[in-house]
Design a protein around this motif. Structure first.
Motif, PDB file in Angstrom:
ATOM      1  N   LEU A 194       0.835  -1.210   0.000  1.00 49.52           N
ATOM      2  CA  LEU A 194       0.000   0.000   0.000  1.00 49.52           C
ATOM      3  C   LEU A 194       0.864   1.253   0.000  1.00 49.52           C
ATOM      4  CD1 LEU A 194      -3.022  -0.694   2.384  1.00 49.52           C
ATOM      5  CD2 LEU A 194      -3.096  -0.180  -0.047  1.00 49.52           C
ATOM      6  N   LEU A 195       1.940   1.226   0.747  1.00 47.79           N
ATOM      7  CA  LEU A 195       2.839   2.382   0.769  1.00 47.79           C
ATOM      8  C   LEU A 195       3.502   2.588  -0.591  1.00 47.79           C
ATOM      9  CD1 LEU A 195       4.381   1.944   4.330  1.00 47.79           C
ATOM     10  CD2 LEU A 195       2.744   3.697   3.585  1.00 47.79           C
ATOM     11  N   GLU A 196       3.816   1.489  -1.286  1.00 49.19           N
ATOM     12  CA  GLU A 196       4.355   1.597  -2.648  1.00 49.19           C
ATOM     13  C   GLU A 196       3.323   2.213  -3.590  1.00 49.19           C
ATOM     14  OE1 GLU A 196       5.698  -2.288  -3.869  1.00 49.19           O
ATOM     15  OE2 GLU A 196       7.161  -2.385  -2.237  1.00 49.19           O
ATOM     16  N   LEU A 197       2.074   1.808  -3.447  1.00 52.82           N
ATOM     17  CA  LEU A 197       1.001   2.380  -4.259  1.00 52.82           C
ATOM     18  C   LEU A 197       0.870   3.875  -3.977  1.00 52.82           C
ATOM     19  CD1 LEU A 197      -1.426   2.203  -6.187  1.00 52.82           C
ATOM     20  CD2 LEU A 197      -2.813   1.550  -4.204  1.00 52.82           C
ATOM     21  N   ALA A 198       0.909   4.238  -2.702  1.00 56.52           N
ATOM     22  CA  ALA A 198       0.821   5.653  -2.335  1.00 56.52           C
ATOM     23  C   ALA A 198       1.953   6.442  -2.983  1.00 56.52           C
ATOM     24  CB  ALA A 198       0.856   5.813  -0.815  1.00 56.52           C
ATOM     25  N   LYS A 199       3.146   5.896  -2.918  1.00 59.10           N
ATOM     26  CA  LYS A 199       4.299   6.571  -3.518  1.00 59.10           C
ATOM     27  C   LYS A 199       4.119   6.721  -5.029  1.00 59.10           C
ATOM     28  CE  LYS A 199       9.334   6.366  -3.691  1.00 59.10           C
ATOM     29  NZ  LYS A 199      10.527   5.653  -3.263  1.00 59.10           N
ATOM     30  N   LYS A 200       3.665   5.654  -5.680  1.00 60.21           N
ATOM     31  CA  LYS A 200       3.430   5.679  -7.120  1.00 60.21           C
ATOM     32  C   LYS A 200       2.398   6.748  -7.486  1.00 60.21           C
ATOM     33  CE  LYS A 200       1.383   2.896 -10.744  1.00 60.21           C
ATOM     34  NZ  LYS A 200       0.438   1.821 -10.934  1.00 60.21           N
ATOM     35  N   GLU A 201       1.392   6.919  -6.638  1.00 58.74           N
ATOM     36  CA  GLU A 201       0.334   7.896  -6.882  1.00 58.74           C
ATOM     37  C   GLU A 201       0.685   9.287  -6.346  1.00 58.74           C
ATOM     38  OE1 GLU A 201      -2.444   7.416  -8.641  1.00 58.74           O
ATOM     39  OE2 GLU A 201      -1.973   5.319  -9.038  1.00 58.74           O
ATOM     40  N   LYS A 202       1.939   9.426  -5.877  1.00 59.43           N
ATOM     41  CA  LYS A 202       2.424  10.709  -5.327  1.00 59.43           C
ATOM     42  C   LYS A 202       1.598  11.167  -4.124  1.00 59.43           C
ATOM     43  CE  LYS A 202       4.678  12.146  -9.473  1.00 59.43           C
ATOM     44  NZ  LYS A 202       4.380  11.751 -10.762  1.00 59.43           N
ATOM     45  N   ILE A 203       1.291  10.201  -3.257  1.00 56.84           N
ATOM     46  CA  ILE A 203       0.557  10.469  -2.035  1.00 56.84           C
ATOM     47  C   ILE A 203       1.550  10.401  -0.878  1.00 56.84           C
ATOM     48  CG2 ILE A 203      -1.255   9.658  -0.471  1.00 56.84           C
ATOM     49  CD1 ILE A 203      -2.555   8.322  -2.970  1.00 56.84           C
ATOM     50  N   GLN A 204       1.618  11.461  -0.109  1.00 59.99           N
ATOM     51  CA  GLN A 204       2.494  11.488   1.055  1.00 59.99           C
ATOM     52  C   GLN A 204       1.750  10.867   2.240  1.00 59.99           C
ATOM     53  OE1 GLN A 204       3.515  15.412   2.500  1.00 59.99           O
ATOM     54  NE2 GLN A 204       5.207  14.623   3.720  1.00 59.99           N
ATOM     55  N   VAL A 205       2.398   9.917   2.903  1.00 60.49           N
ATOM     56  CA  VAL A 205       1.821   9.281   4.085  1.00 60.49           C
ATOM     57  C   VAL A 205       2.684   9.653   5.279  1.00 60.49           C
ATOM     58  CG1 VAL A 205       1.150   7.123   5.192  1.00 60.49           C
ATOM     59  CG2 VAL A 205       0.918   7.367   2.700  1.00 60.49           C
ATOM     60  N   ILE A 206       2.076  10.306   6.237  1.00 61.38           N
ATOM     61  CA  ILE A 206       2.779  10.739   7.448  1.00 61.38           C
ATOM     62  C   ILE A 206       2.237   9.924   8.621  1.00 61.38           C
ATOM     63  CG2 ILE A 206       3.179  12.669   9.039  1.00 61.38           C
ATOM     64  CD1 ILE A 206       2.647  14.528   6.579  1.00 61.38           C
ATOM     65  N   TRP A 207       3.131   9.318   9.361  1.00 66.64           N
ATOM     66  CA  TRP A 207       2.759   8.566  10.559  1.00 66.64           C
ATOM     67  C   TRP A 207       3.080   9.409  11.781  1.00 66.64           C
ATOM     68  CZ3 TRP A 207       0.369   3.854  10.363  1.00 66.64           C
ATOM     69  CH2 TRP A 207       0.340   3.231   9.107  1.00 66.64           C
ATOM     70  N   THR A 208       2.156   9.439  12.727  1.00 63.02           N
ATOM     71  CA  THR A 208       2.398  10.178  13.955  1.00 63.02           C
ATOM     72  C   THR A 208       1.999   9.350  15.168  1.00 63.02           C
ATOM     73  OG1 THR A 208       1.979  12.232  15.165  1.00 63.02           O
ATOM     74  CG2 THR A 208       0.145  11.372  13.868  1.00 63.02           C
ATOM     75  N   ASP A 209       2.752   9.530  16.234  1.00 58.02           N
ATOM     76  CA  ASP A 209       2.407   8.885  17.501  1.00 58.02           C
ATOM     77  C   ASP A 209       1.921   9.923  18.515  1.00 58.02           C
ATOM     78  OD1 ASP A 209       4.738  10.208  18.105  1.00 58.02           O
ATOM     79  OD2 ASP A 209       5.835   8.431  18.778  1.00 58.02           O
TER      80      ASP A 209
END
Length: 131
Positions: A4-19
């Motif tokens: 899923l993270l690879e798909l996000a990267k391919k689609e130029k979607i930034q995924v930010i994780w926060t705690d």
């Protein structure tokens, strides 16, 4: 999660994780900015894959009404979220279900990714349509 993270990267979607969020704060998406904020403290870690697929689906399939989700009536929000859940399930099947898709064990798939029980009929329909 990697797929899923690879798909996000391919689609130029930034995924930010926060705690920095509570265990009950769901992820959020900015469609215009192609950005997703995921909660790494979420109470059910197994559910984060479905959550991420859901947020990616908001961006990839960008229904114009999604941009105004929080200005909608509860019925309109439910319709938008239901459509996005279906799209998220489709993404997950395409990424995680090994061919032939007819061999998928729906109960195991739902348990493995903590997919809400009310989506079982949608998942069954998707599998039939993908065969």
């Amino acid at each position: 999660m990697e797929r899923l993270l690879e798909l996000a990267k391919k689609e130029k979607i930034q995924v930010i994780w926060t705690d920095k969020l509570s265990q009950t704060t769901p992820p959020v998406v900015s469609i215009k900015q192609h950005c997703i904020i995921m909660n790494s403290n979420w109470k059910n870690h197994k559910q984060t894959i479905f959550q991420l697929a859901h947020e990616i689906a908001h961006i990839i399939y960008c229904d114009p009404t999604d941009l105004y989700l929080y200005n909608r009536t509860p019925a309109q929000k439910l319709k938008i979220e239901s459509a996005t859940n279906n799209r998220a399930l489709k993404l997950m099947l395409e990424i995680y279900a090994l061919p032939p898709i007819t061999n998928i064990n729906i109960i195991n798939f739902m348990q493995d990714y903590q997919i809400p029980a009310h989506l079982e009929s949608h998942l069954c329909s998707l599998i039939k349509n993908m065969c």
